[in-house]
Design a protein around this motif. Sequence first.
Motif, PDB file in Angstrom:
ATOM      1  N   GLU A  55       0.824  -1.210   0.000  1.00  0.00           N
ATOM      2  CA  GLU A  55       0.000   0.000   0.000  1.00  0.00           C
ATOM      3  C   GLU A  55       0.857   1.259   0.000  1.00  0.00           C
ATOM      4  O   GLU A  55       0.514   2.268  -0.620  1.00  0.00           O
ATOM      5  N   ILE A 105      -4.894  10.214   1.297  1.00  0.00           N
ATOM      6  CA  ILE A 105      -4.941  10.581   2.708  1.00  0.00           C
ATOM      7  C   ILE A 105      -6.387  10.637   3.197  1.00  0.00           C
ATOM      8  O   ILE A 105      -6.705  10.163   4.287  1.00  0.00           O
ATOM      9  N   GLU A 111      -8.940   9.036   1.993  1.00  0.00           N
ATOM     10  CA  GLU A 111      -9.462   7.663   2.076  1.00  0.00           C
ATOM     11  C   GLU A 111      -8.994   7.002   3.372  1.00  0.00           C
ATOM     12  O   GLU A 111      -9.757   6.299   4.046  1.00  0.00           O
ATOM     13  N   ALA A 112      -7.725   7.232   3.722  1.00  0.00           N
ATOM     14  CA  ALA A 112      -7.187   6.678   4.966  1.00  0.00           C
ATOM     15  C   ALA A 112      -7.915   7.287   6.164  1.00  0.00           C
ATOM     16  O   ALA A 112      -8.228   6.590   7.140  1.00  0.00           O
ATOM     17  N   ARG A 113      -8.190   8.581   6.086  1.00  0.00           N
ATOM     18  CA  ARG A 113      -8.875   9.261   7.187  1.00  0.00           C
ATOM     19  C   ARG A 113     -10.270   8.664   7.402  1.00  0.00           C
ATOM     20  O   ARG A 113     -10.720   8.462   8.530  1.00  0.00           O
ATOM     21  N   LYS A 157     -11.218   5.612   6.654  1.00  0.00           N
ATOM     22  CA  LYS A 157     -11.075   4.266   7.211  1.00  0.00           C
ATOM     23  C   LYS A 157     -10.810   4.317   8.714  1.00  0.00           C
ATOM     24  O   LYS A 157     -11.382   3.544   9.482  1.00  0.00           O
ATOM     25  N   VAL A 158      -9.929   5.226   9.120  1.00  0.00           N
ATOM     26  CA  VAL A 158      -9.615   5.368  10.546  1.00  0.00           C
ATOM     27  C   VAL A 158     -10.853   5.818  11.311  1.00  0.00           C
ATOM     28  O   VAL A 158     -11.173   5.276  12.376  1.00  0.00           O
ATOM     29  N   GLY A 201       1.596  -0.621  11.056  1.00  0.00           N
ATOM     30  CA  GLY A 201       1.662   0.473  10.092  1.00  0.00           C
ATOM     31  C   GLY A 201       3.104   0.938   9.952  1.00  0.00           C
ATOM     32  O   GLY A 201       3.984   0.503  10.689  1.00  0.00           O
TER      33      GLY A 201
END
Length: 215
Positions: free
Chosen positions: A4, A30, A32-34, A36-37, A190
């Motif tokens: 990733e 970023i 998209e990651a936010r 998910k978190v 991570g």
Amino acid sequence: VFKEMLPFFSTEYGNPSSIYGVGRRAKRAIEEAREKVAKAINAHPKEIYFTGCGSESDNIAIKGSARANRAKGNHIITSKIEHHAVLNSCKTLEQEGFKVTYLNVDKKGRISLEELSQSLTKETILVSIMQVNNEIGSVQPIEEAAKLIHQFNPNIIFHVDGIQGYGKYRIFPKKMGIDLLSVSGHKIHGPKGVGFLYISEKVKIKPLLYGGGQQ
């Protein structure tokens, strides 16, 4: 994780704060990651702030919230066995005129809810208690502490260093009464050099660094 991350060390290296194409692609990744978190802890994406590590997350949570809310009081409560990122942040604030109460722990490394209750005052603006201790693994009564704190004064900010517990325990800040939650990426496989801070919509924070607004 490596697969990733690989594109962002080679082709997708753009500055996510820039307006050109490669930067916008990095920005999308970023965000998209936010999302998910945020989904993982039942929070809103705008309540997730990415940091360089767990220590930075702790520093922003403690110094940022204390300085932003100083008009409401100058008293902070934490425990004697917190991570140095928390303890040294509190010591820095003591030099700025804040008063800090350091809670004792029992032989199992747990705080006393009774001592916490007795330590709360009308000047208390912040309480910071870790979920799981990084040396002996003791688990603190976070939900009980949150309830006690907010019953005394709903405006007191409750920060939890969840760095050792995240990924091992289910953590839902809104449900558990947590206003600020610090997490580190490398504890859950991570990449090193990344963490996040959950900041409840109702909490005011002063930044540690001033610049273009990057996270």
